[in-house]
Design a protein around this motif. Structure first.
Motif, PDB file in Angstrom:
ATOM      1  N   PRO A  49       0.798  -1.232   0.000  1.00 57.22           N
ATOM      2  CA  PRO A  49       0.000   0.000   0.000  1.00 57.22           C
ATOM      3  C   PRO A  49       0.831   1.284   0.000  1.00 57.22           C
ATOM      4  N   LYS A  50       1.913   1.309   0.718  1.00 58.87           N
ATOM      5  CA  LYS A  50       2.733   2.527   0.755  1.00 58.87           C
ATOM      6  C   LYS A  50       3.119   2.977  -0.655  1.00 58.87           C
ATOM      7  N   ILE A  51       3.404   2.034  -1.518  1.00 59.92           N
ATOM      8  CA  ILE A  51       3.816   2.348  -2.889  1.00 59.92           C
ATOM      9  C   ILE A  51       2.603   2.678  -3.756  1.00 59.92           C
ATOM     10  N   PHE A  52       1.561   1.832  -3.734  1.00 57.98           N
ATOM     11  CA  PHE A  52       0.432   2.118  -4.631  1.00 57.98           C
ATOM     12  C   PHE A  52      -0.353   3.342  -4.186  1.00 57.98           C
ATOM     13  N   LEU A  53      -0.328   3.664  -2.906  1.00 57.18           N
ATOM     14  CA  LEU A  53      -0.986   4.907  -2.456  1.00 57.18           C
ATOM     15  C   LEU A  53      -0.282   6.131  -3.019  1.00 57.18           C
ATOM     16  N   ALA A  54       1.037   6.099  -3.002  1.00 57.77           N
ATOM     17  CA  ALA A  54       1.808   7.236  -3.535  1.00 57.77           C
ATOM     18  C   ALA A  54       1.536   7.432  -5.024  1.00 57.77           C
ATOM     19  N   HIS A  55       1.543   6.337  -5.776  1.00 59.07           N
ATOM     20  CA  HIS A  55       1.260   6.444  -7.216  1.00 59.07           C
ATOM     21  C   HIS A  55      -0.197   6.814  -7.472  1.00 59.07           C
ATOM     22  N   GLY A  56      -1.080   6.345  -6.603  1.00 59.44           N
ATOM     23  CA  GLY A  56      -2.489   6.664  -6.748  1.00 59.44           C
ATOM     24  C   GLY A  56      -2.786   8.145  -6.581  1.00 59.44           C
ATOM     25  N   LYS A  57      -1.992   8.814  -5.762  1.00 58.92           N
ATOM     26  CA  LYS A  57      -2.190  10.256  -5.570  1.00 58.92           C
ATOM     27  C   LYS A  57      -1.969  11.022  -6.873  1.00 58.92           C
ATOM     28  N   PHE A  58      -1.007  10.567  -7.676  1.00 57.26           N
ATOM     29  CA  PHE A  58      -0.759  11.227  -8.956  1.00 57.26           C
ATOM     30  C   PHE A  58      -1.927  11.036  -9.915  1.00 57.26           C
ATOM     31  N   VAL A  59      -2.583   9.889  -9.832  1.00 59.47           N
ATOM     32  CA  VAL A  59      -3.773   9.651 -10.660  1.00 59.47           C
ATOM     33  C   VAL A  59      -4.859  10.658 -10.278  1.00 59.47           C
ATOM     34  N   VAL A  60      -5.092  10.799  -8.979  1.00 55.91           N
ATOM     35  CA  VAL A  60      -6.126  11.712  -8.503  1.00 55.91           C
ATOM     36  C   VAL A  60      -5.803  13.156  -8.890  1.00 55.91           C
ATOM     37  N   LEU A  61      -4.577  13.564  -8.663  1.00 52.98           N
ATOM     38  CA  LEU A  61      -4.195  14.942  -8.993  1.00 52.98           C
ATOM     39  C   LEU A  61      -4.324  15.222 -10.487  1.00 52.98           C
ATOM     40  N   SER A  62      -3.885  14.291 -11.298  1.00 53.44           N
ATOM     41  CA  SER A  62      -3.968  14.486 -12.749  1.00 53.44           C
ATOM     42  C   SER A  62      -5.410  14.541 -13.227  1.00 53.44           C
ATOM     43  N   ALA A  63      -6.232  13.648 -12.725  1.00 56.71           N
ATOM     44  CA  ALA A  63      -7.644  13.633 -13.137  1.00 56.71           C
ATOM     45  C   ALA A  63      -8.378  14.866 -12.615  1.00 56.71           C
ATOM     46  N   HIS A  64      -8.007  15.304 -11.417  1.00 52.96           N
ATOM     47  CA  HIS A  64      -8.660  16.488 -10.847  1.00 52.96           C
ATOM     48  C   HIS A  64      -8.412  17.719 -11.725  1.00 52.96           C
ATOM     49  N   LYS A  65      -7.258  17.808 -12.340  1.00 50.17           N
ATOM     50  CA  LYS A  65      -6.975  18.927 -13.245  1.00 50.17           C
ATOM     51  C   LYS A  65      -7.937  18.908 -14.431  1.00 50.17           C
ATOM     52  N   LEU A  66      -8.256  17.711 -14.919  1.00 47.75           N
ATOM     53  CA  LEU A  66      -9.219  17.608 -16.020  1.00 47.75           C
ATOM     54  C   LEU A  66     -10.621  18.009 -15.565  1.00 47.75           C
ATOM     55  N   VAL A  67     -10.989  17.623 -14.354  1.00 42.57           N
ATOM     56  CA  VAL A  67     -12.291  18.029 -13.811  1.00 42.57           C
ATOM     57  C   VAL A  67     -12.357  19.552 -13.731  1.00 42.57           C
ATOM     58  N   HIS A  68     -11.289  20.160 -13.263  1.00 46.00           N
ATOM     59  CA  HIS A  68     -11.242  21.618 -13.139  1.00 46.00           C
ATOM     60  C   HIS A  68     -11.395  22.289 -14.512  1.00 46.00           C
ATOM     61  N   ILE A  69     -10.717  21.757 -15.517  1.00 45.44           N
ATOM     62  CA  ILE A  69     -10.845  22.311 -16.866  1.00 45.44           C
ATOM     63  C   ILE A  69     -12.283  22.164 -17.357  1.00 45.44           C
ATOM     64  N   GLY A  70     -12.866  20.987 -17.153  1.00 46.73           N
ATOM     65  CA  GLY A  70     -14.253  20.775 -17.568  1.00 46.73           C
ATOM     66  C   GLY A  70     -15.196  21.747 -16.889  1.00 46.73           C
ATOM     67  N   ASP A  71     -14.972  21.966 -15.610  1.00 51.15           N
ATOM     68  CA  ASP A  71     -15.805  22.914 -14.863  1.00 51.15           C
ATOM     69  C   ASP A  71     -15.632  24.331 -15.399  1.00 51.15           C
ATOM     70  N   THR A  72     -14.406  24.697 -15.701  1.00 53.53           N
ATOM     71  CA  THR A  72     -14.131  26.042 -16.227  1.00 53.53           C
ATOM     72  C   THR A  72     -14.787  26.237 -17.591  1.00 53.53           C
ATOM     73  N   VAL A  73     -14.684  25.225 -18.449  1.00 52.92           N
ATOM     74  CA  VAL A  73     -15.328  25.315 -19.764  1.00 52.92           C
ATOM     75  C   VAL A  73     -16.840  25.434 -19.581  1.00 52.92           C
ATOM     76  N   HIS A  74     -17.391  24.612 -18.707  1.00 58.70           N
ATOM     77  CA  HIS A  74     -18.836  24.653 -18.455  1.00 58.70           C
ATOM     78  C   HIS A  74     -19.288  26.046 -18.019  1.00 58.70           C
ATOM     79  N   ARG A  75     -18.532  26.667 -17.143  1.00 56.92           N
ATOM     80  CA  ARG A  75     -18.936  27.975 -16.622  1.00 56.92           C
ATOM     81  C   ARG A  75     -18.769  29.103 -17.640  1.00 56.92           C
ATOM     82  N   ASN A  76     -17.916  28.918 -18.637  1.00 54.60           N
ATOM     83  CA  ASN A  76     -17.573  30.024 -19.519  1.00 54.60           C
ATOM     84  C   ASN A  76     -18.050  29.897 -20.958  1.00 54.60           C
ATOM     85  N   ILE A  77     -18.564  28.752 -21.341  1.00 51.75           N
ATOM     86  CA  ILE A  77     -18.981  28.582 -22.733  1.00 51.75           C
ATOM     87  C   ILE A  77     -20.466  28.923 -22.868  1.00 51.75           C
ATOM     88  N   SER A  78     -20.833  29.457 -24.008  1.00 56.52           N
ATOM     89  CA  SER A  78     -22.229  29.842 -24.195  1.00 56.52           C
ATOM     90  C   SER A  78     -23.040  28.774 -24.926  1.00 56.52           C
TER      91      SER A  78
END
Length: 135
Positions: A49-78
């Motif tokens: 777990p110590k190893i897969f948890l560390a690598h798993g955090k990068f998955v979450v952080l990377s995917a969260h950036k995509l969620v943020h972009i999607g949210d930004t597009v949603h709020r700003n597109i007409s």
């Protein structure tokens, strides 16, 4: 994004917005794919777990950036169709991230349970598919 608009019918501001964020989505999607690959290698090599948890955090952080972009597009597109599609994809990816975090906690607590680890892997595969939908 999952919806393929006819770009000639989009407002100029919408075209600019999509052009700007398209490059970012591609970059962050590549980063997410690399993070998922590294994570899956830890599972394949039966890392603790110590190893897969560390690598798993990068998955979450990377995917969260995509969620943020999607949210930004949603709020700003007409364009209503793109707005709705982007919100749905971003929300689905966000929900999958929450599921993934819970499945990873369970896998860490129950390690080396094969079924718990498999559920964790399945949740990461869901993130991969949903990130492609957003892309």
């Amino acid at each position: 994004m999952a919806f393929e608009p006819d770009y000639k019918d989009l407002a100029h501001d919408d075209k600019q917005l999509l052009t700007f964020f398209a490059a970012q989505v591609v970059t962050h999607h590549i980063n997410l794919t690399q993070a998922i690959d590294a994570f899956l290698q830890t599972v394949e090599h039966n890392q603790p777990p110590k190893i897969f948890l560390a690598h798993g955090k990068f998955v979450v952080l990377s995917a969260h950036k995509l969620v943020h972009i999607g949210d930004t597009v949603h709020r700003n597109i007409s364009c209503k169709n793109i707005k709705e599609s982007t919100l749905n994809c971003a929300n689905a990816l966000s929900d999958a991230l929450a599921t993934r975090v819970n499945k990873t906690k369970q896998a860490a607590l129950q390690f080396p349970s094969v079924s718990a680890v498999q559920e964790m892997v399945d949740s990461v595969v869901d993130i991969s598919h949903l990130s492609k939908d957003l892309k």
